[in-house]
Design an enzyme around this catalytic site. Sequence first.
Site, PDB file in Angstrom:
ATOM      1  N   ASP A 239      -6.668   3.060   2.995  1.00 35.37           N
ATOM      2  CA  ASP A 239      -6.318   1.653   2.761  1.00 35.37           C
ATOM      3  C   ASP A 239      -7.540   0.750   2.896  1.00 35.37           C
ATOM      4  O   ASP A 239      -7.451  -0.441   2.610  1.00 35.37           O
ATOM      5  CB  ASP A 239      -5.215   1.196   3.725  1.00 35.37           C
ATOM      6  N   ASP A 249     -13.299  -4.323   4.089  1.00 33.58           N
ATOM      7  CA  ASP A 249     -12.669  -4.245   5.412  1.00 33.58           C
ATOM      8  C   ASP A 249     -13.657  -3.850   6.507  1.00 33.58           C
ATOM      9  O   ASP A 249     -13.649  -2.732   7.025  1.00 33.58           O
ATOM     10  CB  ASP A 249     -11.452  -3.309   5.394  1.00 33.58           C
TER      11      ASP A 249
END
Length: 469
Positions: A239, A249
């Site tokens: 993810d 991220d």
Amino acid sequence: MREDFDNSYARLPDRFYSRLVPTAVASPQVLRVNEPLARELGLDPSALTAEVLSGNALLPGTDPLAQVYAGHQFGGWVPRLGDGRAILLGEITGDFGRRDIQLKGSGITPYSRNGDGRAWVGPVMREYIVSEAMHALGIPTTRALGAALTGEGVQRERRYPGAVLTRVAASHIRVGTFQYFAARGDSAGLRLLLDHCIARHYPQADGPLSFLSEVAAAQARLIARWMSVGFIHGVMNTDNMAVSGETIDYGPCAFMDAYHPRTVFSSIDQQGRYAFQEQPNMAVWNLAQLATSLLPLMDGDPEHAAEEATRVLENFATQFSPEWMQLFRAKIGLTTQEDGDEALITGLLARMASSQADFTATFSALTNGKARDHITDNGAWASWAPNWRARISREPGDPKATMRAANPVLIPRNHRVEEAIQAGIGGDYAPFHRLVDALARPFDPLADDLDLAAPPRPDERVLRTFCGT
Ligand code: AMP
Ligand code: MG
């Protein structure tokens, strides 16, 4: 203010996201606006007010939503994740192409699980500093358009100042987005997602297999670049891998100081799954999950499709290795290729490891003839340098210029990032601003910023980083 929003993700069916607006915050204040990036995107920097950067006000043309996805976290399957504390405002378009504008820390969404939907200023500063540094290093990455303080506290181990980051990305579509639809057996959704990603990122691809191959090639280029500057992502869960090939991220990420291939910083990576040297393998592991998700879309005999997908994955090494070689050749001053180059490079790295040499400082010291101060292990320098000098002497160009362009002097050193975060917690954001400004010039820093280039003293070393989300 231009209103060139064209929200193509919001036009996908509503099972791709949840529409919602950011949760208002008490008293927003601008922490920083990235004016050059704003202008690149055709935005007037003065429009990026505290209200806009905090989500209290929306730019005209946005269509806010939280994206759904799934993912493997540290190898374990999680069927439903999604933007738990982020909201995609929309996609801004212009001569630069199409860029997502996303708020991170903007409040609870249907995917927040037990989280509060918020971010505290530490991780916001870390992502701002490191993503902008990565960009200056020439590494594909999401970017920081701005950050706001919320005027609210966020409860973690203690109460910290809350903040919201405004992030810009080619897209926020992850390997885990494909996994979400594949796991639900939603082939129609999967097909829509694939077509969306091909149109957006890889228009040259003509189907799932060539899409997989493009994503794999982009990841090979990306991870080779990470390795060339000593970057450790820290949470390469599926993810957290963007199909665009951008670094995304930034959590417990860090740049290595002393070189060791097994270096791990993240406090939650106890097995060393995402250790420095494991990153190419983990990229392949993630790409295998993408391949599995795409199988239902592949034509013909499933066994044959699986074989073809496997071949693409096996190709990763044949793409990664030449990228890595080219980057590391340049780091030791080489633009041409000879058979012994790989041994020369790995020989240096082995000596750096046994000397506990600082990764960045050693490579930049090669340029000014001071590397022997770093390769201190007994006999290590003497057994390497003559071969290197002989090899350099056969170079047609200017090896020093090659090395200067390949070896940054300034990287976001972990202890400096921590120092900026600690000062920020106390309300002093000057070290943060100084770090962001300095890191815009990693290859030719200002003389005044050279203190930021120095490796940490033993008492300054930071050995653990925290997601601290
Ligand atoms: P990460 O490891 O930061 O990529 O986060 C994993 C998942 O947890 C993502 O789906 C995030 O949106 C979610 N998440 C992380 N922090 C929070 C938070 N404070 N509130 C809600 N969701 C969160
Ligand atoms: Mg994430």
